[in-house]
Design a protein around this motif. Structure first.
Motif, PDB file in Angstrom:
ATOM      1  N   ALA A  47      -5.745  -0.355 -30.992  1.00  0.00           N
ATOM      2  CA  ALA A  47      -6.017  -1.602 -31.717  1.00  0.00           C
ATOM      3  C   ALA A  47      -5.221  -2.801 -31.206  1.00  0.00           C
ATOM      4  O   ALA A  47      -5.728  -3.919 -31.206  1.00  0.00           O
ATOM      5  CB  ALA A  47      -5.721  -1.397 -33.209  1.00  0.00           C
ATOM      6  N   LEU A  48      -3.985  -2.596 -30.768  1.00  0.00           N
ATOM      7  CA  LEU A  48      -3.091  -3.717 -30.506  1.00  0.00           C
ATOM      8  C   LEU A  48      -2.717  -3.961 -29.043  1.00  0.00           C
ATOM      9  O   LEU A  48      -2.352  -5.084 -28.695  1.00  0.00           O
ATOM     10  CB  LEU A  48      -1.792  -3.536 -31.305  1.00  0.00           C
ATOM     11  N   ALA A  49      -2.785  -2.952 -28.201  1.00  0.00           N
ATOM     12  CA  ALA A  49      -2.343  -3.127 -26.816  1.00  0.00           C
ATOM     13  C   ALA A  49      -3.323  -4.019 -26.051  1.00  0.00           C
ATOM     14  O   ALA A  49      -4.538  -3.875 -26.177  1.00  0.00           O
ATOM     15  CB  ALA A  49      -2.216  -1.774 -26.121  1.00  0.00           C
ATOM     16  N   PRO A  50      -2.787  -4.935 -25.232  1.00  0.00           N
ATOM     17  CA  PRO A  50      -3.681  -5.768 -24.423  1.00  0.00           C
ATOM     18  C   PRO A  50      -4.389  -4.928 -23.363  1.00  0.00           C
ATOM     19  O   PRO A  50      -3.948  -3.832 -23.018  1.00  0.00           O
ATOM     20  CB  PRO A  50      -2.736  -6.790 -23.782  1.00  0.00           C
ATOM     21  N   VAL A  51      -5.493  -5.453 -22.848  1.00  0.00           N
ATOM     22  CA  VAL A  51      -6.291  -4.765 -21.844  1.00  0.00           C
ATOM     23  C   VAL A  51      -6.106  -5.464 -20.499  1.00  0.00           C
ATOM     24  O   VAL A  51      -6.117  -6.695 -20.418  1.00  0.00           O
ATOM     25  CB  VAL A  51      -7.784  -4.783 -22.253  1.00  0.00           C
ATOM     26  N   CYS A  52      -5.949  -4.689 -19.427  1.00  0.00           N
ATOM     27  CA  CYS A  52      -5.816  -5.245 -18.082  1.00  0.00           C
ATOM     28  C   CYS A  52      -7.104  -5.974 -17.703  1.00  0.00           C
ATOM     29  O   CYS A  52      -8.197  -5.415 -17.824  1.00  0.00           O
ATOM     30  CB  CYS A  52      -5.520  -4.133 -17.079  1.00  0.00           C
ATOM     31  N   GLU A  53      -6.956  -7.214 -17.247  1.00  0.00           N
ATOM     32  CA  GLU A  53      -8.102  -8.038 -16.851  1.00  0.00           C
ATOM     33  C   GLU A  53      -8.861  -7.437 -15.670  1.00  0.00           C
ATOM     34  O   GLU A  53     -10.052  -7.664 -15.529  1.00  0.00           O
ATOM     35  CB  GLU A  53      -7.629  -9.447 -16.471  1.00  0.00           C
ATOM     36  N   HIS A  54      -8.167  -6.657 -14.836  1.00  0.00           N
ATOM     37  CA  HIS A  54      -8.810  -6.129 -13.631  1.00  0.00           C
ATOM     38  C   HIS A  54      -9.449  -4.758 -13.861  1.00  0.00           C
ATOM     39  O   HIS A  54     -10.624  -4.572 -13.586  1.00  0.00           O
ATOM     40  CB  HIS A  54      -7.817  -6.050 -12.475  1.00  0.00           C
ATOM     41  N   CYS A  55      -8.669  -3.803 -14.364  1.00  0.00           N
ATOM     42  CA  CYS A  55      -9.172  -2.424 -14.449  1.00  0.00           C
ATOM     43  C   CYS A  55      -9.576  -1.989 -15.857  1.00  0.00           C
ATOM     44  O   CYS A  55     -10.201  -0.945 -16.023  1.00  0.00           O
ATOM     45  CB  CYS A  55      -8.151  -1.444 -13.871  1.00  0.00           C
ATOM     46  N   GLY A  56      -9.203  -2.759 -16.872  1.00  0.00           N
ATOM     47  CA  GLY A  56      -9.626  -2.449 -18.234  1.00  0.00           C
ATOM     48  C   GLY A  56      -8.786  -1.446 -18.988  1.00  0.00           C
ATOM     49  O   GLY A  56      -9.091  -1.121 -20.136  1.00  0.00           O
ATOM     50  N   ILE A  57      -7.705  -0.961 -18.380  1.00  0.00           N
ATOM     51  CA  ILE A  57      -6.845   0.014 -19.049  1.00  0.00           C
ATOM     52  C   ILE A  57      -6.015  -0.681 -20.144  1.00  0.00           C
ATOM     53  O   ILE A  57      -5.697  -1.851 -20.037  1.00  0.00           O
ATOM     54  CB  ILE A  57      -5.929   0.720 -18.030  1.00  0.00           C
ATOM     55  N   ARG A  58      -5.697   0.037 -21.210  1.00  0.00           N
ATOM     56  CA  ARG A  58      -4.796  -0.483 -22.233  1.00  0.00           C
ATOM     57  C   ARG A  58      -3.390  -0.516 -21.650  1.00  0.00           C
ATOM     58  O   ARG A  58      -2.932   0.451 -21.044  1.00  0.00           O
ATOM     59  CB  ARG A  58      -4.798   0.400 -23.477  1.00  0.00           C
ATOM     60  N   ILE A  59      -2.693  -1.620 -21.838  1.00  0.00           N
ATOM     61  CA  ILE A  59      -1.348  -1.780 -21.280  1.00  0.00           C
ATOM     62  C   ILE A  59      -0.332  -1.339 -22.325  1.00  0.00           C
ATOM     63  O   ILE A  59      -0.112  -2.024 -23.316  1.00  0.00           O
ATOM     64  CB  ILE A  59      -1.101  -3.239 -20.852  1.00  0.00           C
ATOM     65  N   VAL A  60       0.267  -0.191 -22.083  1.00  0.00           N
ATOM     66  CA  VAL A  60       1.222   0.382 -23.026  1.00  0.00           C
ATOM     67  C   VAL A  60       2.639  -0.052 -22.688  1.00  0.00           C
ATOM     68  O   VAL A  60       3.470  -0.232 -23.561  1.00  0.00           O
ATOM     69  CB  VAL A  60       1.111   1.928 -23.048  1.00  0.00           C
ATOM     70  N   GLY A  61       2.932  -0.278 -21.414  1.00  0.00           N
ATOM     71  CA  GLY A  61       4.248  -0.728 -20.984  1.00  0.00           C
ATOM     72  C   GLY A  61       4.341  -2.242 -21.019  1.00  0.00           C
ATOM     73  O   GLY A  61       3.601  -2.913 -21.721  1.00  0.00           O
ATOM     74  N   ASP A  74       1.087  -5.296 -10.581  1.00  0.00           N
ATOM     75  CA  ASP A  74       0.882  -6.384  -9.630  1.00  0.00           C
ATOM     76  C   ASP A  74      -0.324  -6.125  -8.730  1.00  0.00           C
ATOM     77  O   ASP A  74      -0.981  -7.053  -8.272  1.00  0.00           O
ATOM     78  CB  ASP A  74       2.146  -6.667  -8.811  1.00  0.00           C
ATOM     79  N   HIS A  75      -0.661  -4.865  -8.478  1.00  0.00           N
ATOM     80  CA  HIS A  75      -1.849  -4.532  -7.686  1.00  0.00           C
ATOM     81  C   HIS A  75      -3.113  -5.093  -8.339  1.00  0.00           C
ATOM     82  O   HIS A  75      -3.933  -5.730  -7.672  1.00  0.00           O
ATOM     83  CB  HIS A  75      -1.956  -3.009  -7.515  1.00  0.00           C
ATOM     84  N   CYS A  76      -3.264  -4.876  -9.641  1.00  0.00           N
ATOM     85  CA  CYS A  76      -4.434  -5.394 -10.356  1.00  0.00           C
ATOM     86  C   CYS A  76      -4.418  -6.924 -10.400  1.00  0.00           C
ATOM     87  O   CYS A  76      -5.462  -7.562 -10.267  1.00  0.00           O
ATOM     88  CB  CYS A  76      -4.507  -4.819 -11.765  1.00  0.00           C
ATOM     89  N   ALA A  77      -3.242  -7.504 -10.586  1.00  0.00           N
ATOM     90  CA  ALA A  77      -3.139  -8.966 -10.614  1.00  0.00           C
ATOM     91  C   ALA A  77      -3.573  -9.547  -9.268  1.00  0.00           C
ATOM     92  O   ALA A  77      -4.385 -10.482  -9.216  1.00  0.00           O
ATOM     93  CB  ALA A  77      -1.711  -9.390 -10.946  1.00  0.00           C
ATOM     94  N   GLU A  78      -3.070  -8.978  -8.168  1.00  0.00           N
ATOM     95  CA  GLU A  78      -3.424  -9.470  -6.838  1.00  0.00           C
ATOM     96  C   GLU A  78      -4.909  -9.298  -6.544  1.00  0.00           C
ATOM     97  O   GLU A  78      -5.532 -10.154  -5.927  1.00  0.00           O
ATOM     98  CB  GLU A  78      -2.571  -8.784  -5.775  1.00  0.00           C
ATOM     99  N   ASN A  79      -5.497  -8.192  -6.995  1.00  0.00           N
ATOM    100  CA  ASN A  79      -6.924  -7.970  -6.802  1.00  0.00           C
ATOM    101  C   ASN A  79      -7.773  -8.919  -7.638  1.00  0.00           C
ATOM    102  O   ASN A  79      -8.976  -9.049  -7.388  1.00  0.00           O
ATOM    103  CB  ASN A  79      -7.300  -6.525  -7.100  1.00  0.00           C
ATOM    104  N   SER A  80      -7.159  -9.573  -8.594  1.00  0.00           N
ATOM    105  CA  SER A  80      -7.844 -10.583  -9.397  1.00  0.00           C
ATOM    106  C   SER A  80      -7.532 -11.998  -8.911  1.00  0.00           C
ATOM    107  O   SER A  80      -7.881 -12.973  -9.551  1.00  0.00           O
ATOM    108  CB  SER A  80      -7.446 -10.448 -10.873  1.00  0.00           C
ATOM    109  N   GLY A  81      -6.807 -12.093  -7.789  1.00  0.00           N
ATOM    110  CA  GLY A  81      -6.489 -13.387  -7.201  1.00  0.00           C
ATOM    111  C   GLY A  81      -5.192 -14.008  -7.657  1.00  0.00           C
ATOM    112  O   GLY A  81      -4.880 -15.140  -7.294  1.00  0.00           O
ATOM    113  N   VAL A  82      -4.409 -13.291  -8.435  1.00  0.00           N
ATOM    114  CA  VAL A  82      -3.122 -13.810  -8.913  1.00  0.00           C
ATOM    115  C   VAL A  82      -2.050 -13.421  -7.909  1.00  0.00           C
ATOM    116  O   VAL A  82      -1.897 -12.243  -7.580  1.00  0.00           O
ATOM    117  CB  VAL A  82      -2.775 -13.252 -10.314  1.00  0.00           C
ATOM    118  N   LYS A  83      -1.323 -14.384  -7.427  1.00  0.00           N
ATOM    119  CA  LYS A  83      -0.282 -14.121  -6.422  1.00  0.00           C
ATOM    120  C   LYS A  83       1.109 -14.338  -7.016  1.00  0.00           C
ATOM    121  O   LYS A  83       1.286 -15.118  -7.938  1.00  0.00           O
ATOM    122  CB  LYS A  83      -0.455 -15.060  -5.221  1.00  0.00           C
TER     123      LYS A  83
END
Length: 90
Positions: A47-61, A74-83
């Motif tokens: 219900a509360l954990a944010p979702v990764c913009e790239h892969c869709g996994i719930r972010i527990v950490g 950072d791998h998902c961030a970079e693959n989404s164009g975030v440097k």
């Protein structure tokens, strides 16, 4: 036979907001000033954990955030164009 004099007092059953289960060991989480009730950490995370913009996994950490978007690493961030984001400082 005598009744057990050491009976535990009955606990109030609370209902989980995610699955609807009524449970005497439910717990509450307060987030952004709102209190929520869950019967398990699994339901609270769902219900509360944010979702990764790239892969869709719930972010527990800790995850990473850039311009209001969350990433699990950072791998998902970079693959989404975030440097420039890093998982840890080395």
């Amino acid at each position: 036979m005598r009744d057990n004099v050491f009976k535990r007092p009955e606990r109030k059953m609370s209902q989980c907001e995610t699955c609807g289960n009524e449970y005497d060991k439910a717990f509450q989480v307060t987030m952004d000033g709102k209190t929520h009730t869950y019967d398990s950490f699994e339901c609270a995370i769902h219900a509360l954990a944010p979702v990764c913009e790239h892969c869709g996994i719930r972010i527990v950490g800790h995850g990473l955030e850039s311009k209001g978007k969350f990433y699990c690493c950072d791998h998902c961030a970079e693959n989404s164009g975030v440097k420039g984001l890093r998982d840890r400082n080395n």
